[in-house]
Design an enzyme around this catalytic site. Sequence first.
Site, PDB file in Angstrom:
ATOM      1  N   ASP A 131      -3.390   4.122   2.871  1.00 29.27           N
ATOM      2  CA  ASP A 131      -4.213   3.323   3.774  1.00 29.27           C
ATOM      3  C   ASP A 131      -4.340   4.057   5.106  1.00 29.27           C
ATOM      4  O   ASP A 131      -3.677   5.070   5.340  1.00 29.27           O
ATOM      5  CB  ASP A 131      -3.661   1.913   3.943  1.00 29.27           C
ATOM      6  N   SER A 132      -5.201   3.553   5.960  1.00 35.47           N
ATOM      7  CA  SER A 132      -5.616   4.317   7.140  1.00 35.47           C
ATOM      8  C   SER A 132      -4.730   4.139   8.359  1.00 35.47           C
ATOM      9  O   SER A 132      -4.859   4.873   9.334  1.00 35.47           O
ATOM     10  CB  SER A 132      -7.034   3.896   7.538  1.00 35.47           C
ATOM     11  N   GLY A 133      -3.851   3.154   8.342  1.00 37.05           N
ATOM     12  CA  GLY A 133      -3.127   2.765   9.550  1.00 37.05           C
ATOM     13  C   GLY A 133      -3.792   1.613  10.272  1.00 37.05           C
ATOM     14  O   GLY A 133      -3.249   1.066  11.229  1.00 37.05           O
ATOM     15  N   PHE A 189      -4.169  -1.427   9.369  1.00 40.15           N
ATOM     16  CA  PHE A 189      -3.398  -2.657   9.288  1.00 40.15           C
ATOM     17  C   PHE A 189      -2.491  -2.821  10.508  1.00 40.15           C
ATOM     18  O   PHE A 189      -2.314  -3.917  11.032  1.00 40.15           O
ATOM     19  CB  PHE A 189      -2.565  -2.672   8.009  1.00 40.15           C
ATOM     20  N   GLN A 201     -14.776  -5.445   6.478  1.00 39.92           N
ATOM     21  CA  GLN A 201     -14.141  -6.525   7.225  1.00 39.92           C
ATOM     22  C   GLN A 201     -15.144  -7.675   7.374  1.00 39.92           C
ATOM     23  O   GLN A 201     -16.144  -7.731   6.689  1.00 39.92           O
ATOM     24  CB  GLN A 201     -13.651  -5.997   8.569  1.00 39.92           C
ATOM     25  N   GLY A 227      -8.890  -7.403   5.432  1.00 41.83           N
ATOM     26  CA  GLY A 227      -8.898  -8.584   6.288  1.00 41.83           C
ATOM     27  C   GLY A 227      -8.002  -9.689   5.782  1.00 41.83           C
ATOM     28  O   GLY A 227      -7.705  -9.796   4.601  1.00 41.83           O
ATOM     29  N   ASP A 254      -3.405  -3.816  -4.401  1.00 44.20           N
ATOM     30  CA  ASP A 254      -2.014  -3.492  -4.093  1.00 44.20           C
ATOM     31  C   ASP A 254      -1.380  -4.657  -3.362  1.00 44.20           C
ATOM     32  O   ASP A 254      -2.074  -5.499  -2.790  1.00 44.20           O
ATOM     33  CB  ASP A 254      -1.935  -2.240  -3.212  1.00 44.20           C
ATOM     34  N   HIS A 306      11.729  -4.905 -12.694  1.00 43.51           N
ATOM     35  CA  HIS A 306      11.200  -6.008 -13.491  1.00 43.51           C
ATOM     36  C   HIS A 306       9.915  -6.562 -12.884  1.00 43.51           C
ATOM     37  O   HIS A 306       8.911  -6.750 -13.585  1.00 43.51           O
ATOM     38  CB  HIS A 306      12.223  -7.133 -13.611  1.00 43.51           C
TER      39      HIS A 306
END
Length: 419
Positions: free
Chosen positions: A101-103, A105, A229, A266, A313, A381
């Site tokens: 991911d790009s950062g 977040f 977004q 988002g 994810d 698990h």
Amino acid sequence: MSSTESFVADRPFTVGTTLPGTRGRTGVISTPHGQIRTPAFIPVGTKATVKTVLPESVADLGAQAVLANAYHLYLQPGPEIIDQAGGLGKFMNWHGPTYTDSGGFQVMSLGAGFKKVIAMEVGNPDDTLTANGRERLSRVDDDGVTFKSHLDGSAHRFTPEVSMRIQHQLGADIIFAFDELTTLMNTRAYQENSLERTRLWAIRCLAEHNRLSAERAHRPQQALWGVVQGAQYEDLRRKASRDLVALSEADRAAGGKGFGGYGIGGALEKHNLGTIVGWVNDELPEDAPKHLLGISEPDDIFTAIENGVDTFDCVSPTRVARNGAIYSLDGRYNITNAKYRNDFRPLDPEVENYTSQYSRAYIHHLFKAKEGLAATLATLHNVSFIVQLVDRARQAIEDGNYVEYRDEFLRRYYASKKD
């Protein structure tokens, strides 16, 4: 150029079987490090590791790719180290495809302190709000983001160009454009301004991605995916999608690489997940792969698949595992509860994976004794459970019995509230 590299460049995604009456489909994403059969769950290896387990074990469970976090790897050990190692996969001894991911977040989580949760509630809009009055550790402007490291408080700055350089050094097959992740608490005016900021950042990401791809032609070529977004607003989500498609087409027309796919980002209201993903996929090209950032609950997974998501994810399966929460076909339960002290069945008798050879009683004991193996076995698990869930959904689409599989799974999983 090998035939595999040519195929990756010419047809990075192919659609397989479609799910009648929905946007759902199977497909194949091709990367320099292998193919991903979709729909697929991508386990999160935040710091170049799926916490507590070996990369080889994650592969043995059937995971096809892993996703790492550009922000965390930038701070430690640094993208230069990973670049010297030959890229993320070689650094962590993972032989399949990788995402970073790009950062973006961290713009929200460091800035406002909110966790990225799908069911974040909409309250009274307030652009100055922070979670529990936490210190705001990042500041956003039109050029980028200035933030303090959560490790030592040192000051750093991310711009679209910096994010692209970091992700190119990390060497993941699929990377994401730098974006601003807003919260559902932001005002409509802020959402509009943020959307334009993210659009302008996407232009800069494309330009830098093209430059770095040429400069680093000796490395396996990476696919840049745009991030949609727009929070809970239909017009903003649709506009963001159309804008990114237009940027991609213009970039390709000018000789660039364009976007290889799209991430849907988002904070989302859980009950609107399918609706929002549907708005976005109405506007995005059908032949482009889509990734939904940050979901893993079974009902959300089925909703996402039916609305055209190809990969997704979430840290939840691993995070809850470390606290003793176990996924099973009959719902989630906590292995640390006393009733499992002398329960000698596997964690889920009907789900075959590496942990099946260990009893609930043994894993209960490990948690009570605070042994590290407890988190390892529970994580293996849970990751296996979600990977298998999605694999079976993919097979059910191909076999034509998806609805039956979904309904039976959800009926049983949510039949009773587990402890």
